[in-house]
Structures are given as C-alpha cells and as structure tokens.
Design a protein around this motif. Structure first.
Motif, PDB file in Angstrom:
ATOM      1  N   SER A  98      28.201  37.679  38.671  1.00 11.87           N
ATOM      2  CA  SER A  98      29.407  37.656  37.744  1.00 11.87           C
ATOM      3  C   SER A  98      29.714  39.325  37.486  1.00 11.87           C
ATOM      4  CB  SER A  98      28.949  37.089  36.081  1.00 11.87           C
ATOM      5  OG  SER A  98      27.998  37.867  35.610  1.00 11.87           O
ATOM      6  N   ARG A  99      28.622  39.967  37.477  1.00  9.48           N
ATOM      7  CA  ARG A  99      29.157  41.761  37.454  1.00  9.48           C
ATOM      8  C   ARG A  99      29.703  41.962  38.687  1.00  9.48           C
ATOM      9  NH1 ARG A  99      24.677  44.448  34.001  1.00  9.48           N
ATOM     10  NH2 ARG A  99      23.468  42.885  33.224  1.00  9.48           N
ATOM     11  N   ASP A 100      29.333  41.268  39.889  1.00 10.60           N
ATOM     12  CA  ASP A 100      30.203  41.816  41.234  1.00 10.60           C
ATOM     13  C   ASP A 100      31.597  41.415  41.160  1.00 10.60           C
ATOM     14  OD1 ASP A 100      29.942  42.932  43.912  1.00 10.60           O
ATOM     15  OD2 ASP A 100      30.412  40.545  44.553  1.00 10.60           O
ATOM     16  N   ILE A 101      31.732  40.122  40.698  1.00 14.67           N
ATOM     17  CA  ILE A 101      33.099  39.681  40.714  1.00 14.67           C
ATOM     18  C   ILE A 101      33.980  40.315  39.843  1.00 14.67           C
ATOM     19  CG2 ILE A 101      32.809  37.556  39.151  1.00 14.67           C
ATOM     20  CD1 ILE A 101      34.883  36.315  40.865  1.00 14.67           C
ATOM     21  N   ILE A 102      33.513  40.803  38.600  1.00 14.44           N
ATOM     22  CA  ILE A 102      34.094  41.565  37.534  1.00 14.44           C
ATOM     23  C   ILE A 102      34.513  42.900  38.115  1.00 14.44           C
ATOM     24  CG2 ILE A 102      33.790  42.731  35.161  1.00 14.44           C
ATOM     25  CD1 ILE A 102      32.470  40.025  34.363  1.00 14.44           C
ATOM     26  N   ARG A 103      33.455  43.589  38.746  1.00 18.04           N
ATOM     27  CA  ARG A 103      33.703  44.889  39.116  1.00 18.04           C
ATOM     28  C   ARG A 103      34.667  44.637  40.341  1.00 18.04           C
ATOM     29  NH1 ARG A 103      27.892  45.214  39.962  1.00 18.04           N
ATOM     30  NH2 ARG A 103      27.089  46.330  37.971  1.00 18.04           N
ATOM     31  N   GLY A 104      34.958  43.645  41.176  1.00 14.52           N
ATOM     32  CA  GLY A 104      35.885  43.490  42.252  1.00 14.52           C
ATOM     33  C   GLY A 104      37.235  43.396  41.640  1.00 14.52           C
ATOM     34  N   LEU A 105      37.238  42.745  40.433  1.00 13.75           N
ATOM     35  CA  LEU A 105      38.612  42.292  39.887  1.00 13.75           C
ATOM     36  C   LEU A 105      38.998  43.690  38.941  1.00 13.75           C
ATOM     37  CD1 LEU A 105      38.036  38.806  38.595  1.00 13.75           C
ATOM     38  CD2 LEU A 105      39.636  39.495  40.569  1.00 13.75           C
ATOM     39  N   ILE A 106      38.261  44.337  38.288  1.00 16.51           N
ATOM     40  CA  ILE A 106      38.609  45.606  37.355  1.00 16.51           C
ATOM     41  C   ILE A 106      38.232  46.650  38.497  1.00 16.51           C
ATOM     42  CG2 ILE A 106      38.267  46.723  35.555  1.00 16.51           C
ATOM     43  CD1 ILE A 106      37.415  44.178  33.923  1.00 16.51           C
ATOM     44  N   THR A 107      39.148  47.061  39.318  1.00 14.32           N
ATOM     45  CA  THR A 107      39.238  48.123  40.180  1.00 14.32           C
ATOM     46  C   THR A 107      40.562  48.981  39.766  1.00 14.32           C
ATOM     47  OG1 THR A 107      37.916  47.092  41.768  1.00 14.32           O
ATOM     48  CG2 THR A 107      38.876  48.691  42.700  1.00 14.32           C
ATOM     49  N   ALA A 108      40.117  50.186  39.907  1.00 16.08           N
ATOM     50  CA  ALA A 108      41.335  51.159  39.715  1.00 16.08           C
ATOM     51  C   ALA A 108      42.631  50.835  40.665  1.00 16.08           C
ATOM     52  CB  ALA A 108      40.970  52.376  39.201  1.00 16.08           C
ATOM     53  N   ASN A 109      42.200  50.991  41.987  1.00 18.26           N
ATOM     54  CA  ASN A 109      43.100  50.881  43.023  1.00 18.26           C
ATOM     55  C   ASN A 109      43.658  49.502  43.243  1.00 18.26           C
ATOM     56  OD1 ASN A 109      44.603  50.825  45.431  1.00 18.26           O
ATOM     57  ND2 ASN A 109      43.345  52.260  46.493  1.00 18.26           N
ATOM     58  N   PRO A 110      44.743  48.972  43.161  1.00 18.32           N
ATOM     59  CA  PRO A 110      45.311  47.721  42.998  1.00 18.32           C
ATOM     60  C   PRO A 110      45.111  47.101  44.622  1.00 18.32           C
ATOM     61  CG  PRO A 110      47.210  48.873  42.429  1.00 18.32           C
ATOM     62  CD  PRO A 110      45.809  49.891  42.447  1.00 18.32           C
ATOM     63  N   ALA A 111      45.220  48.010  45.716  1.00 16.18           N
ATOM     64  CA  ALA A 111      45.140  47.550  46.950  1.00 16.18           C
ATOM     65  C   ALA A 111      43.843  47.306  47.194  1.00 16.18           C
ATOM     66  CB  ALA A 111      45.461  48.711  47.928  1.00 16.18           C
ATOM     67  N   SER A 112      42.358  47.663  46.375  1.00 12.73           N
ATOM     68  CA  SER A 112      41.170  47.508  46.714  1.00 12.73           C
ATOM     69  C   SER A 112      40.808  46.323  45.622  1.00 12.73           C
ATOM     70  CB  SER A 112      40.360  48.779  46.471  1.00 12.73           C
ATOM     71  OG  SER A 112      40.791  49.781  47.346  1.00 12.73           O
ATOM     72  N   ARG A 113      41.429  45.996  44.814  1.00 16.94           N
ATOM     73  CA  ARG A 113      41.022  44.903  43.949  1.00 16.94           C
ATOM     74  C   ARG A 113      40.998  43.680  44.386  1.00 16.94           C
ATOM     75  NH1 ARG A 113      45.383  45.714  39.554  1.00 16.94           N
ATOM     76  NH2 ARG A 113      44.280  47.553  39.437  1.00 16.94           N
ATOM     77  N   LEU A 114      40.079  42.687  44.279  1.00 11.19           N
ATOM     78  CA  LEU A 114      39.865  41.386  44.648  1.00 11.19           C
ATOM     79  C   LEU A 114      41.531  40.605  44.503  1.00 11.19           C
ATOM     80  CD1 LEU A 114      36.602  40.092  43.843  1.00 11.19           C
ATOM     81  CD2 LEU A 114      37.199  40.880  45.951  1.00 11.19           C
ATOM     82  N   THR A 115      41.835  39.878  45.519  1.00  7.81           N
ATOM     83  CA  THR A 115      42.967  38.929  45.063  1.00  7.81           C
ATOM     84  C   THR A 115      42.500  37.674  44.630  1.00  7.81           C
ATOM     85  OG1 THR A 115      42.882  37.865  47.390  1.00  7.81           O
ATOM     86  CG2 THR A 115      44.181  39.908  47.203  1.00  7.81           C
ATOM     87  N   ILE A 116      43.373  36.825  44.071  1.00  7.88           N
ATOM     88  CA  ILE A 116      42.860  35.664  43.606  1.00  7.88           C
ATOM     89  C   ILE A 116      42.271  34.450  44.538  1.00  7.88           C
ATOM     90  CG2 ILE A 116      43.805  33.465  42.510  1.00  7.88           C
ATOM     91  CD1 ILE A 116      43.707  35.512  40.442  1.00  7.88           C
ATOM     92  N   ALA A 117      42.682  34.465  46.073  1.00  9.25           N
ATOM     93  CA  ALA A 117      42.031  33.784  46.916  1.00  9.25           C
ATOM     94  C   ALA A 117      40.617  34.608  47.247  1.00  9.25           C
ATOM     95  CB  ALA A 117      42.947  34.218  48.143  1.00  9.25           C
ATOM     96  N   GLN A 118      40.422  35.841  47.028  1.00  6.32           N
ATOM     97  CA  GLN A 118      39.138  36.447  47.393  1.00  6.32           C
ATOM     98  C   GLN A 118      38.223  36.181  46.404  1.00  6.32           C
ATOM     99  OE1 GLN A 118      40.653  40.266  47.985  1.00  6.32           O
ATOM    100  NE2 GLN A 118      40.304  40.288  50.215  1.00  6.32           N
ATOM    101  N   ALA A 119      38.739  36.254  45.156  1.00  9.16           N
ATOM    102  CA  ALA A 119      37.852  35.919  43.994  1.00  9.16           C
ATOM    103  C   ALA A 119      37.468  34.255  44.039  1.00  9.16           C
ATOM    104  CB  ALA A 119      38.729  36.176  42.560  1.00  9.16           C
ATOM    105  N   LEU A 120      38.214  33.617  44.291  1.00 12.95           N
ATOM    106  CA  LEU A 120      37.951  32.097  44.430  1.00 12.95           C
ATOM    107  C   LEU A 120      36.908  31.859  45.624  1.00 12.95           C
ATOM    108  CD1 LEU A 120      41.337  30.361  43.754  1.00 12.95           C
ATOM    109  CD2 LEU A 120      39.394  30.297  42.393  1.00 12.95           C
TER     110      LEU A 120
END
Length: 135
Positions: A98-120
């Motif tokens: 859960s920490r890992d997915i939160i870090r991936g979603l709360i990323t300052a650079n939008p281009a590096s942020r997880l997409t919804i497809a990646q999150a799923l």
C-alpha cells in the motif's frame, strides 16, 4: 466513450459541469481542497487525468490513516505537496504494497505518476494484499 472512440468526462457540480475531451487539458482550479490537489493544479499549469491519480493516492492514504498525507499549513503545505513529501509515520498501519502504490500515485511529476491502468495492475490490488491491510 462515444461511438467515434472519444472519451468524454464530466467534472463538476450543477454550476461547474463541463465536458473534457481526452486530448484537452484544464488550466483552472475546479473541485477539491488544497490538501488533495495535485501540484500542477495549484501551480496553474495545464493538467489532465493524472490529477485524478494523485487524488486516488491521497484518498488511499486517508483511508489507511484517517489523516491527509500532507499536514503543513500555508506555504509549508504547498511545499509538501509540490515535493510530494508523504509522511509514513507510526500512524500509518498499511502494508509495504500500500505504501508503494501510494508513493506511485502521489508523485510530483505527472508524467511519472502511476496511471489508473498501472494502479489497477499494482500488486496491492491483489486480494491477498488488500485483505492484509483490512485486518
């Protein structure tokens, strides 16, 4: 999705509703409080669906702790959001997944942020990982 393959999303309440075409970006603030707002929104940059992924990360953190991931005030709060400085302290009881997915979603650079497809596709969404966090 329209018959022509165009994705249309409506955001807003009764007064602020607008249709957003998939190739368009917004430039104004619409919606939530600063605590859940992605950096690109309050920095008055053009933004797209990556802001929804940021908000999902904020919600997941809040579900796990009952608190927002950013706890400053004023400029301190804006700095924490701009740098995506999420605090995982003793209050946070979630799994490493859960920490890992939160870090991936709360990323300052939008281009590096997880997409919804990646999150799923993230391992946290497996039944075992979610069940562990709900115990």
């Amino acid at each position: 999705m329209t018959g022509e393959g165009e994705l249309r999303i409506v955001i807003g309440g009764l007064r602020n509703a607008r249709v957003i075409h998939s190739e368009k970006y917004l430039t104004g603030h619409c919606g939530t409080t600063l605590v859940a707002t992605a950096p690109e929104v309050y920095q008055a940059m053009a933004y797209g669906s990556a802001v929804d992924c940021w908000a999902l990360g904020v919600l997941l953190y809040e579900f796990m702790t009952g608190l927002f991931p950013f706890r400053g005030k004023g400029h301190q709060l804006r700095d924490q959001i701009a740098s995506a400085s999420v605090v995982f302290d003793e209050i946070y009881v979630g799994s490493e997944e859960s920490r890992d997915i939160i870090r991936g979603l709360i990323t300052a650079n939008p281009a590096s942020r997880l997409t919804i497809a990646q999150a799923l596709q993230h391992e946290w969404f497996s039944a075992a990982a979610v069940a562990n966090d709900l115990e």
